[in-house]
Design a protein around this motif. Structure first.
Motif, short mmCIF file in Angstrom:
data_model
loop_
_atom_site.label_atom_id
_atom_site.label_comp_id
_atom_site.label_asym_id
_atom_site.label_seq_id
_atom_site.Cartn_x
_atom_site.Cartn_y
_atom_site.Cartn_z
N GLY A 140 8.43 -13.02 -4.41
CA GLY A 140 7.45 -12.44 -3.50
C GLY A 140 6.08 -13.06 -3.56
O GLY A 140 5.19 -12.68 -2.79
N GLN A 141 5.87 -14.05 -4.42
CA GLN A 141 4.53 -14.58 -4.62
C GLN A 141 4.03 -15.41 -3.44
O GLN A 141 2.83 -15.40 -3.14
CB GLN A 141 4.49 -15.41 -5.90
CG GLN A 141 4.72 -14.61 -7.17
CD GLN A 141 3.74 -13.46 -7.31
OE1 GLN A 141 2.53 -13.64 -7.18
NE2 GLN A 141 4.25 -12.27 -7.59
N SER A 142 4.91 -16.14 -2.76
CA SER A 142 4.46 -16.99 -1.65
C SER A 142 3.86 -16.16 -0.52
O SER A 142 2.75 -16.43 -0.05
CB SER A 142 5.63 -17.82 -1.11
OG SER A 142 6.04 -18.77 -2.07
N ALA A 143 4.59 -15.15 -0.08
CA ALA A 143 4.08 -14.31 1.00
C ALA A 143 2.84 -13.54 0.55
O ALA A 143 1.95 -13.25 1.35
CB ALA A 143 5.16 -13.36 1.49
N MET A 144 2.77 -13.20 -0.73
CA MET A 144 1.61 -12.47 -1.23
C MET A 144 0.35 -13.33 -1.13
O MET A 144 -0.73 -12.80 -0.85
CB MET A 144 1.84 -12.04 -2.69
CG MET A 144 0.82 -11.03 -3.18
SD MET A 144 0.90 -9.48 -2.23
CE MET A 144 -0.77 -8.85 -2.44
N LYS A 145 0.48 -14.64 -1.33
CA LYS A 145 -0.68 -15.52 -1.14
C LYS A 145 -1.17 -15.45 0.30
O LYS A 145 -2.38 -15.44 0.55
CB LYS A 145 -0.30 -16.96 -1.49
CG LYS A 145 -0.06 -17.21 -2.96
CD LYS A 145 0.33 -18.67 -3.20
CE LYS A 145 0.65 -18.92 -4.68
NZ LYS A 145 1.11 -20.31 -4.91
N ALA A 146 -0.22 -15.39 1.23
CA ALA A 146 -0.60 -15.27 2.63
C ALA A 146 -1.32 -13.96 2.90
O ALA A 146 -2.34 -13.92 3.59
CB ALA A 146 0.65 -15.39 3.51
N VAL A 147 -0.80 -12.88 2.34
CA VAL A 147 -1.43 -11.57 2.49
C VAL A 147 -2.87 -11.61 1.97
O VAL A 147 -3.81 -11.13 2.62
CB VAL A 147 -0.63 -10.48 1.76
CG1 VAL A 147 -1.41 -9.17 1.67
CG2 VAL A 147 0.71 -10.24 2.46
N GLU A 148 -3.06 -12.20 0.81
CA GLU A 148 -4.40 -12.25 0.20
C GLU A 148 -5.37 -13.06 1.04
O GLU A 148 -6.53 -12.69 1.21
CB GLU A 148 -4.29 -12.83 -1.21
CG GLU A 148 -3.58 -11.90 -2.18
CD GLU A 148 -3.21 -12.58 -3.49
OE1 GLU A 148 -3.36 -13.82 -3.58
OE2 GLU A 148 -2.78 -11.87 -4.42
N VAL A 167 5.50 -7.51 5.33
CA VAL A 167 6.16 -8.80 5.16
C VAL A 167 7.59 -8.68 5.70
O VAL A 167 8.29 -7.72 5.38
CB VAL A 167 6.21 -9.23 3.68
CG1 VAL A 167 7.02 -10.52 3.52
CG2 VAL A 167 4.81 -9.40 3.12
N ILE A 168 7.99 -9.64 6.52
CA ILE A 168 9.37 -9.71 7.00
C ILE A 168 9.93 -11.08 6.62
O ILE A 168 9.32 -12.11 6.92
CB ILE A 168 9.47 -9.52 8.52
CG1 ILE A 168 8.86 -8.19 8.95
CG2 ILE A 168 10.93 -9.59 8.97
CD1 ILE A 168 8.87 -7.96 10.46
N SER A 169 11.06 -11.08 5.97
CA SER A 169 11.70 -12.31 5.52
C SER A 169 13.05 -12.49 6.21
O SER A 169 13.71 -11.50 6.55
CB SER A 169 11.89 -12.30 4.01
OG SER A 169 12.55 -13.47 3.58
N LEU A 170 13.45 -13.73 6.39
CA LEU A 170 14.79 -13.98 6.91
C LEU A 170 15.84 -13.63 5.87
O LEU A 170 16.87 -13.05 6.19
CB LEU A 170 14.93 -15.44 7.34
CG LEU A 170 14.06 -15.87 8.51
CD1 LEU A 170 14.21 -17.36 8.76
CD2 LEU A 170 14.41 -15.08 9.77
N LYS A 205 6.76 -3.46 -2.76
CA LYS A 205 6.63 -2.01 -2.79
C LYS A 205 5.57 -1.59 -3.80
O LYS A 205 4.78 -0.68 -3.54
CB LYS A 205 7.97 -1.36 -3.13
CG LYS A 205 7.95 0.16 -3.09
CD LYS A 205 9.33 0.74 -3.37
CE LYS A 205 9.31 2.26 -3.34
NZ LYS A 205 10.66 2.83 -3.59
N SER A 206 5.53 -2.26 -4.95
CA SER A 206 4.58 -1.90 -6.01
C SER A 206 3.13 -2.14 -5.61
O SER A 206 2.22 -1.51 -6.15
CB SER A 206 4.90 -2.67 -7.29
OG SER A 206 4.51 -4.04 -7.18
N VAL A 207 2.91 -3.07 -4.67
CA VAL A 207 1.53 -3.35 -4.23
C VAL A 207 1.26 -2.74 -2.85
O VAL A 207 0.26 -3.07 -2.21
CB VAL A 207 1.25 -4.87 -4.21
CG1 VAL A 207 1.31 -5.43 -5.63
CG2 VAL A 207 2.21 -5.61 -3.29
N GLY A 208 2.14 -1.87 -2.38
CA GLY A 208 1.88 -1.12 -1.16
C GLY A 208 2.19 -1.83 0.13
O GLY A 208 1.70 -1.42 1.20
N LEU A 209 3.03 -2.87 0.07
CA LEU A 209 3.40 -3.59 1.29
C LEU A 209 4.74 -3.09 1.82
O LEU A 209 5.65 -2.79 1.04
CB LEU A 209 3.51 -5.09 1.01
CG LEU A 209 2.21 -5.84 0.72
CD1 LEU A 209 2.52 -7.27 0.30
CD2 LEU A 209 1.29 -5.85 1.94
#
Length: 206
Positions: free
Chosen positions: A147-155, A167-170, A182-186
């Motif tokens: 989950g770290q890659s998309a989290m960088k985008a969120v930040e 976040v939506i992933s294929l 879920k733990s960070v509220g996304l």
């Protein structure tokens, strides 16, 4: 010299005409046939893996890109003002969704988020149209592991004063990424799980 029209090499247009359930099944087959491999691999997270999913084999495929654009557009909340993702994996995905959205009379801009700030000009992290402060942006990803890659985008989006809560992933490899979001509220959603792909992969091989 008389010009003669070339007969198209590919006449299968399922990505254009199929309903969403059929589209999803066809896209799953593409992932199994083109992107999924078994062997010994090391992921970008550094973790060893007995399989690898090269999402770009599908996201850069003409039918795959169109199917992805249609499916992901159908999953976006009504208040979505843009889609975004971390380069390079998300680039063709956000572009596909944006192009399809124009045909569906629901135009949604695409944003590409750099891993490092551009070294010249505006030195921006985010490429694409400027949006109003607070604009609701959905982050798209090809494959989620930790989950770290998309989290960088969120930040990066939040630092630019945008709202990024989904976040939506294929594909979800089911290795902790969903739990992390879920733990960070996304809010998190995946089109396919690794179980979907592995089950269909074995069916196609039998």
């Amino acid at each position: 010299m008389t010009y003669q029209a070339q007969t198209p090499i590919h006449t299968d247009i399922w990505a254009v005409n199929a309903d969403l359930p059929t589209l999803r099944n066809k896209l799953l087959d593409l992932f199994c046939q083109l992107a999924y491999q078994e062997g010994d691999f090391v992921l970008s997270s550094g973790q060893p893996s007995s399989y690898y999913i090269n999402g770009k084999q599908v996201t850069l495929h003409p039918q795959g890109a169109l199917a992805i654009g249609r499916i992901l557009l159908s999953l976006l909340p009504p208040d979505t003002q843009a889609v975004a993702g971390l380069t390079l994996g998300a680039d063709p995905i956000v572009s596909a969704v944006s192009v399809v959205s124009a045909y569906e009379h629901r135009p949604i801009p695409a944003l590409i988020i750099r891993k490092e700030a551009k070294g010249h000009g505006t030195k921006a992290y985010i490429e694409g149209p400027n949006l109003p402060a607070g604009a609701n942006v959905v982050v798209l990803e090809d494959v989620v592991t930790t989950g770290q890659s998309a989290m960088k985008a969120v930040e990066r989006l939040r630092a630019a004063d945008y709202t990024a809560n989904q976040v939506i992933s294929l594909v979800d490899r089911q290795q902790g990424g969903g739990e992390y979001y879920k733990s960070v509220g996304l809010n998190f959603q995946a089109v396919f799980t690794i179980e979907d792909i592995q089950k269909r992969y074995r069916e196609l091989r039998n």
